[in-house]
Write a protein that holds these residues in place. Structure first.
Motif, short mmCIF file in Angstrom:
data_model
loop_
_atom_site.label_atom_id
_atom_site.label_comp_id
_atom_site.label_asym_id
_atom_site.label_seq_id
_atom_site.Cartn_x
_atom_site.Cartn_y
_atom_site.Cartn_z
N HIS A 121 0.82 -1.21 0.00
CA HIS A 121 0.00 0.00 0.00
C HIS A 121 0.85 1.26 0.00
O HIS A 121 0.64 2.16 -0.82
N LYS A 124 2.86 2.15 -3.36
CA LYS A 124 2.16 2.09 -4.65
C LYS A 124 2.45 3.31 -5.52
O LYS A 124 2.65 3.17 -6.73
N LYS A 130 1.96 -3.67 -9.36
CA LYS A 130 1.92 -4.57 -8.21
C LYS A 130 2.96 -5.67 -8.33
O LYS A 130 3.46 -6.17 -7.31
N ARG A 133 6.21 -4.20 -7.15
CA ARG A 133 6.19 -4.21 -5.68
C ARG A 133 6.42 -5.63 -5.15
O ARG A 133 7.10 -5.82 -4.15
#
Length: 202
Positions: A121, A124, A130, A133
């Motif tokens: 979160h 981001k 994603k 990440r």
């Protein structure tokens, strides 16, 4: 991100002789701080912290990875390091039982809050993809385990980090990754990898 995920674990590694006794306290404290940051962030979906309704397919996926890999790892350890195989439950029973009880609370939950829920979160805007990440969090999760002073812990953590990150992407559920992390961690401490996942002070 650099301070929390690079500078801090490397500093702990360098000073492990002085801070070893406080390692779990430090981890738990960082986990609490990350949780507080998430809770005051109005853009964070708090449902992720309590979402137990993940798809049945994810449970099947979890077990489909765990069952064959755990068997393969057990057999490998038996032949490569037979002195470690099942040593904790057979020779360190009290330590083993205590670890199984305490480990999920003081280690697994903080780690999943920090490396999955908080990381995915918080960063981001910095890492919009994603999957980027996922890759970065996986690398940093392994790096954090350098504090144990051996490459087996780091490699195991890279593998685990990739798996737990993938599960978090698919479920958006902290409880889901906590359960999977607990399953793998309990297996590792039981079968004989536990000796590589404790601090060896220098």
């Amino acid at each position: 991100m650099t301070v929390i995920f690079c500078v801090l674990p490397l500093s702990v590694y360098m000073l492990i002789g002085e801070v070893a006794s406080y390692l779990m306290v430090m981890l738990f404290s960082v986990g609490v701080i990350c949780l507080c940051v998430l809770l005051v962030d109005k853009q964070f979906n708090r449902q992720r912290l309590v979402n137990w309704r993940f798809e049945k397919s994810q449970l099947i996926s979890c077990l489909s990875w765990f069952i064959p890999l755990s068997v393969l790892m057990s057999i490998s350890l038996y032949f490569i390091a037979p002195e470690e195989f099942m040593r904790w439950p057979m020779q360190e029973t009290g330590l083993w039982l205590t670890t199984l009880i305490v480990y999920p609370i003081v280690s697994v939950i903080p780690q999943e809050l920090i490396f999955r829920t908080f990381f995915f979160h918080r960063y981001k805007p910095l890492l919009p993809s994603k999957y980027t990440r996922w890759g970065v969090s996986t690398f940093l999760f392994g790096l954090a385990h350098v504090v144990y002073g051996n490459w087996i812990a780091v490699i195991l953590s890279w593998c685990g980090g990739a798996l737990f990150g993938y599960r978090y992407i698919k479920t958006r559920s902290t409880p889901a990754v906590v359960l999977e992390h607990t399953l793998w961690g309990s297996f590792l401490f039981t079968v004989g990898f536990g000796s590589y996942l404790v601090v060896a002070t220098r």
